[in-house]
Every structure is written in C-alpha cells, then in structure tokens.
Design a protein around this motif. Structure first.
Motif, PDB file in Angstrom:
ATOM      1  N   THR A  31       0.831  -1.202   0.000  1.00 42.94           N
ATOM      2  CA  THR A  31       0.000   0.000   0.000  1.00 42.94           C
ATOM      3  C   THR A  31       0.863   1.248   0.000  1.00 42.94           C
ATOM      4  O   THR A  31       1.833   1.334   0.754  1.00 42.94           O
ATOM      5  N   TYR A  33       0.660   5.615  -0.192  1.00 43.34           N
ATOM      6  CA  TYR A  33      -0.170   6.804  -0.010  1.00 43.34           C
ATOM      7  C   TYR A  33       0.606   8.041  -0.448  1.00 43.34           C
ATOM      8  O   TYR A  33       1.812   8.151  -0.201  1.00 43.34           O
ATOM      9  N   TYR A  35       0.237  12.093   0.457  1.00 43.50           N
ATOM     10  CA  TYR A  35      -0.435  13.094   1.267  1.00 43.50           C
ATOM     11  C   TYR A  35       0.112  14.478   0.887  1.00 43.50           C
ATOM     12  O   TYR A  35       1.282  14.634   0.542  1.00 43.50           O
ATOM     13  N   PRO A  43      -1.538  16.389   7.451  1.00 45.94           N
ATOM     14  CA  PRO A  43      -1.490  15.789   6.113  1.00 45.94           C
ATOM     15  C   PRO A  43      -2.892  15.467   5.600  1.00 45.94           C
ATOM     16  O   PRO A  43      -3.727  14.962   6.352  1.00 45.94           O
ATOM     17  N   GLN A  48      -4.492   6.793  -2.541  1.00 47.08           N
ATOM     18  CA  GLN A  48      -3.982   5.571  -1.937  1.00 47.08           C
ATOM     19  C   GLN A  48      -4.006   4.460  -2.976  1.00 47.08           C
ATOM     20  O   GLN A  48      -5.012   4.256  -3.652  1.00 47.08           O
ATOM     21  N   GLN A  50      -3.265   0.273  -3.683  1.00 41.79           N
ATOM     22  CA  GLN A  50      -3.019  -1.074  -3.186  1.00 41.79           C
ATOM     23  C   GLN A  50      -2.411  -1.817  -4.389  1.00 41.79           C
ATOM     24  O   GLN A  50      -3.088  -2.035  -5.382  1.00 41.79           O
ATOM     25  N   VAL A  55      -7.137   2.713  -4.417  1.00 37.31           N
ATOM     26  CA  VAL A  55      -8.133   2.440  -3.384  1.00 37.31           C
ATOM     27  C   VAL A  55      -9.012   3.666  -3.153  1.00 37.31           C
ATOM     28  O   VAL A  55     -10.233   3.560  -3.023  1.00 37.31           O
ATOM     29  N   ASP A  56      -8.379   4.842  -3.088  1.00 31.32           N
ATOM     30  CA  ASP A  56      -9.119   6.070  -2.808  1.00 31.32           C
ATOM     31  C   ASP A  56      -8.400   7.235  -3.464  1.00 31.32           C
ATOM     32  O   ASP A  56      -7.215   7.442  -3.200  1.00 31.32           O
ATOM     33  N   GLU A 103      -3.998  -5.047   6.931  1.00 30.92           N
ATOM     34  CA  GLU A 103      -2.780  -4.266   7.104  1.00 30.92           C
ATOM     35  C   GLU A 103      -2.469  -4.066   8.576  1.00 30.92           C
ATOM     36  O   GLU A 103      -3.350  -4.083   9.428  1.00 30.92           O
ATOM     37  N   LEU A 107       1.846   3.408   9.119  1.00 28.60           N
ATOM     38  CA  LEU A 107       2.356   4.009   7.899  1.00 28.60           C
ATOM     39  C   LEU A 107       3.803   4.423   8.118  1.00 28.60           C
ATOM     40  O   LEU A 107       4.158   4.979   9.162  1.00 28.60           O
TER      41      LEU A 107
END
Lengths: 118, 116
Positions: A31, A33, A35, A43, A48, A50, A55-56, A103, A107
């Motif tokens: 994963t 990310y 930010y 942040p 995001q 995967q 994912v988003d 998960e 992070l």
C-alpha cells in the motif's frame, strides 16, 4: 531496512509550470499513499494505491493532479499546471499488508518533497 | 466521513512533568486510532495505535494513549516529559476500508514544547 525514498526534496517552480515527484516505498509494502501537507495543517490524503490499483482518490484534484504506480512498486505524483495554493510538502507513505491478513495500520513516511510555487 | 480534532495548537510542559496531548475523533463504525510524531524537516513517525482490546495503548519512547469510546477521545500521554520530546504530534483516525486497508485522516497537529 531502507525507508521510503522521495525525490526531489525541494522544488521551486512558477505557477502554470509542471512538476513531478517520485516515491519508492519500503520493499514488500503493497500500500502506498500520497499526502499533501500545507504549512500549519495536518497531512491530507490525495491518493492511496493497493499494489497498482487505486483504493481512494476522492480528494485528488484530478484536473491538475495525477498519480500512477504502474508496476505496483514506485510511484509518481504529477501536478500540471501548478497553482500558488499547491505550495506544500508532498509526503509519500507505505504500509505492510501481511499475506492473507489485514494491514498492520502503521504508515512509514518518507521525508517529503517541499514544493514552492511562485 | 471521519474527522479528528486536536484542540490545542501548542502544549507547553516542563521537563520531568507529565504531558497530555488531546485528540477527539468522529468516525462511522469502530475507530482505528493512531498517533504520529514529526520532527522538523522530517516525515511523520508512527508512535502507537489502537485497533481493539485494552483501552490503554503503549507505544514508542515511553508514550501511551487512552481510548475513551464514550468521550470519543484518544489522548496521548507520557508520565515524564523530556526536552527531546519537543515536536509536532498528529492524531489520526481510520475506518477499515474494503480489502482491509486503512485510510488515515489526520488532525492539524499539536506542537509540544518541553522546557528544560
């Protein structure tokens, strides 16, 4: 263990120019990310991944921002054209998802890429 | 949508005294809660998390946090502050997204200053 690598650390551009940031996550972290951290704020998630799937990306300004993670490893975030309000630190993070499980939730962040738009 | 409030921009404490950094949250379903620390010009570092189980969670560098469901709070604590604890602290909340992923939403941060 090597951490999350980001480059460049600093970038100054004029508005309407383009810029790209690169991130290499910790080996084995599925994963990833991106930010955006504006001075004085927490942040804010942009996107995001995967593996190589999104994912988003609900908060990614898609008219000017794009991101890809083609082979499920490193990732690039692009801004084109940049605006003054894009001045921020762009943080990349990765997390581990053990095989067959959820998960861990932790992070791991890179040191960030600081963008100044003039 | 989830959100996090850190009501204090800055917390000042004398070295050796206990410290508390406050955090309240809003999320649908069970909360998954995190604390991160950020030193100048560095990325965020994970301190601790609450997923399930004991309401008191212990983390790195002697920090702990207490989950309070009725007050929707997750305050960060340390019994005896050190000057080296001076940094920016971020609380984060996440639901568990489909596929078991976390999507943390961060608060705006609290600057902790520990005076010698």
């Amino acid at each position: 263990e090597a951490g999350v690598a980001q480059s460049p650390r600093y970038k100054i551009i004029e508005k309407r120019q383009s810029v790209a940031f690169w991130c290499n996550p910790i080996s084995g972290h599925a994963t990833l990310y991106w930010y955006q951290q504006i001075l004085g704020q927490g942040p804010k998630l942009l996107i995001q991944f995967q593996n190589n799937g999104v994912v988003d990306d609900s908060q990614l300004p898609k008219d000017r921002f794009s991101a890809e993670r083609l082979k499920g490893v490193d990732s690039t975030l692009k801004i084109q054209p940049a605006k003054l309000e894009d001045s921020a630190v762009y943080l990349c993070a990765s997390s581990l998802r053990p095989s067959g499980g959820a998960e861990t939730g932790e992070l791991f962040f890179g040191e960030g890429s600081r963008l100044t738009v003039l | 949508a989830q959100s996090v409030a850190q009501p204090e921009d800055q917390v000042n404490v004398a070295e050796g005294n206990p410290l508390t950094v406050k955090c309240t949250y809003s999320v649908s379903g069970n909360p998954y809660l995190f604390w991160y620390v950020q030193y100048p010009n560095r990325g965020l570092q994970f301190l601790l998390k609450y997923i399930t189980g004991d309401n008191l969670v212990k983390g790195s560098y002697g920090f702990e946090a207490e989950f309070n469901k009725s007050q929707t709070s997750f305050h960060l604590k340390k019994p005896s502050a050190l000057v080296s604890d001076s940094a920016l602290y971020f609380c984060a909340v996440s639901p568990v997204a489909s596929g078991g992923s976390y999507i943390p939403t961060f608060g705006r941060g609290t600057s902790l200053i520990v005076h010698p």
